[in-house]
Design a protein around this motif. Structure first.
Motif, PDB file in Angstrom:
ATOM      1  N   TYR A 131       0.851  -1.184   0.000  1.00  0.00           N
ATOM      2  CA  TYR A 131       0.000   0.000   0.000  1.00  0.00           C
ATOM      3  C   TYR A 131       0.889   1.236   0.000  1.00  0.00           C
ATOM      4  O   TYR A 131       1.212   1.772   1.078  1.00  0.00           O
TER       5      TYR A 131
ATOM      6  N   GLU B 225       1.150   2.083   4.347  1.00  0.00           N
ATOM      7  CA  GLU B 225       1.411   0.675   4.636  1.00  0.00           C
ATOM      8  C   GLU B 225       0.663   0.185   5.878  1.00  0.00           C
ATOM      9  O   GLU B 225       0.540  -1.020   6.093  1.00  0.00           O
TER      10      GLU B 225
ATOM     11  N   ARG C 267      -2.245  -2.395   5.465  1.00  0.00           N
ATOM     12  CA  ARG C 267      -2.033  -3.812   5.176  1.00  0.00           C
ATOM     13  C   ARG C 267      -2.587  -4.681   6.297  1.00  0.00           C
ATOM     14  O   ARG C 267      -2.405  -4.388   7.477  1.00  0.00           O
TER      15      ARG C 267
ATOM     16  N   LYS D 236       0.528  -3.787  -5.997  1.00  0.00           N
ATOM     17  CA  LYS D 236       0.346  -2.541  -5.261  1.00  0.00           C
ATOM     18  C   LYS D 236      -1.120  -2.124  -5.283  1.00  0.00           C
ATOM     19  O   LYS D 236      -1.769  -2.155  -6.329  1.00  0.00           O
ATOM     20  N   VAL D 237      -1.636  -1.765  -4.113  1.00  0.00           N
ATOM     21  CA  VAL D 237      -2.995  -1.225  -4.014  1.00  0.00           C
ATOM     22  C   VAL D 237      -2.874   0.294  -4.045  1.00  0.00           C
ATOM     23  O   VAL D 237      -2.312   0.892  -3.127  1.00  0.00           O
TER      24      VAL D 237
ATOM     25  N   LEU E 290     -10.354   1.778   2.174  1.00  0.00           N
ATOM     26  CA  LEU E 290      -9.485   2.188   1.069  1.00  0.00           C
ATOM     27  C   LEU E 290     -10.217   3.102   0.101  1.00  0.00           C
ATOM     28  O   LEU E 290      -9.641   4.041  -0.447  1.00  0.00           O
TER      29      LEU E 290
END
Length: 265
Positions: free
Chosen positions: A148, A152, A155, A177-178, A200
């Motif tokens: 991410y 991060e 996660r 990768k998001v 998200l």
């Protein structure tokens, strides 16, 4: 008259923060037809593959591990894609630990499927963690996961936390990768309701529009974590699912529209 001034206006346009369903006939198209409204779809989050350079920068060699942990089909797709890109072939003796049978069966797209090397929960008394604990003596595990870049902390640490707690040797490998989608084309487009399914999506909204003001836009959220993210961002939550009257988001929105659109001007 509604005691909530936000419910004095009809909901005529809804934005679902996900890609459109594969079927034209779906719960949201039925919802749109039933209430005479417009429902649009737009993914707020996208998955980008990592490059061979990004892979090598992690200095994790899958061939130095004896077991691989998969908790999604997406992880399987991206893992074998990066292996192909960097020309790594999985050895026959590699063992795979999957969180469900459907994920385990999905491995057939990429490996010669043998029961003695693919493990998954087969009954209600077993889960992925019990399998990992039972087989921790095989050596080192590899956990292919998401990265991410924008935060991060997003996660999911459930699997790493368990492995650390049990003293099981493992390494994480970011395989995709998001990232936030580019929503700049929505800058001057306004919806009466925006529907979120994960924190998200809300993060992406504010990454794209830092000065976003809710005003009369209704917010719908699926799940407790998403709902908490709504309030954490100082937004008002109008529709929440699931609940005892609406196990799905489409049903929750339907109930809200029945109440609001019938009385609003």
């Amino acid at each position: 008259m509604s005691e909530n001034p936000r419910e004095l206006q009809k909901v005529q346009t809804i934005l679902i923060s996900q890609p459109p369903p594969s079927s034209v006939r779906n719960p949201y198209s039925i919802l749109a037809e039933k209430h005479g409204i417009t429902v649009d779809f737009r993914k707020f989050i996208q998955l980008d593959k990592i490059t061979p350079k990004e892979y090598r920068r992690q200095r994790v060699n899958p061939l130095e591990h004896q077991g691989i942990i998969f908790n999604s089909k997406t992880a399987i797709d991206h893992y074998f894609k990066i292996c192909e890109d960097v020309r790594i072939k999985m050895p026959q003796e590699m063992k795979y630990f999957c969180s469900s049978e459907s994920i385990a069966l999905y491995l057939q797209k990429f490996i010669e499927y043998r029961k003695r090397k693919v493990f998954y929960p087969k009954d209600s008394k077993t889960n992925l963690f019990k399998l990992l604990d039972k087989h921790k003596g095989i050596g080192k595990f590899l956990y292919p996961c998401a990265s991410y870049p924008f935060d991060e902390h997003l996660r999911n640490q459930e699997i790493p936390n368990f492995l650390n707690e049990k003293g099981i040797e493992y390494a994480e490998l970011a395989i995709y990768k998001v990232v936030c989608s580019d929503l700049s084309d929505l800058k001057d487009i306004f919806y009466d309701m925006i529907v979120f399914f994960s924190p998200l999506g809300i993060r992406s909204l504010f990454e794209n529009f830092p000065s976003f003001q809710q005003n009369n836009t209704r917010i719908a959220a699926y799940g407790n974590i998403t709902s908490k993210s709504v309030t954490d961002h100082k937004l008002l939550l109008d529709v929440k699912a699931p609940d005892e009257n609406a196990p799905s988001m489409s049903m929750a929105i339907d109930n809200y529209l029945k109440k609001v659109n019938a009385n609003a001007s």
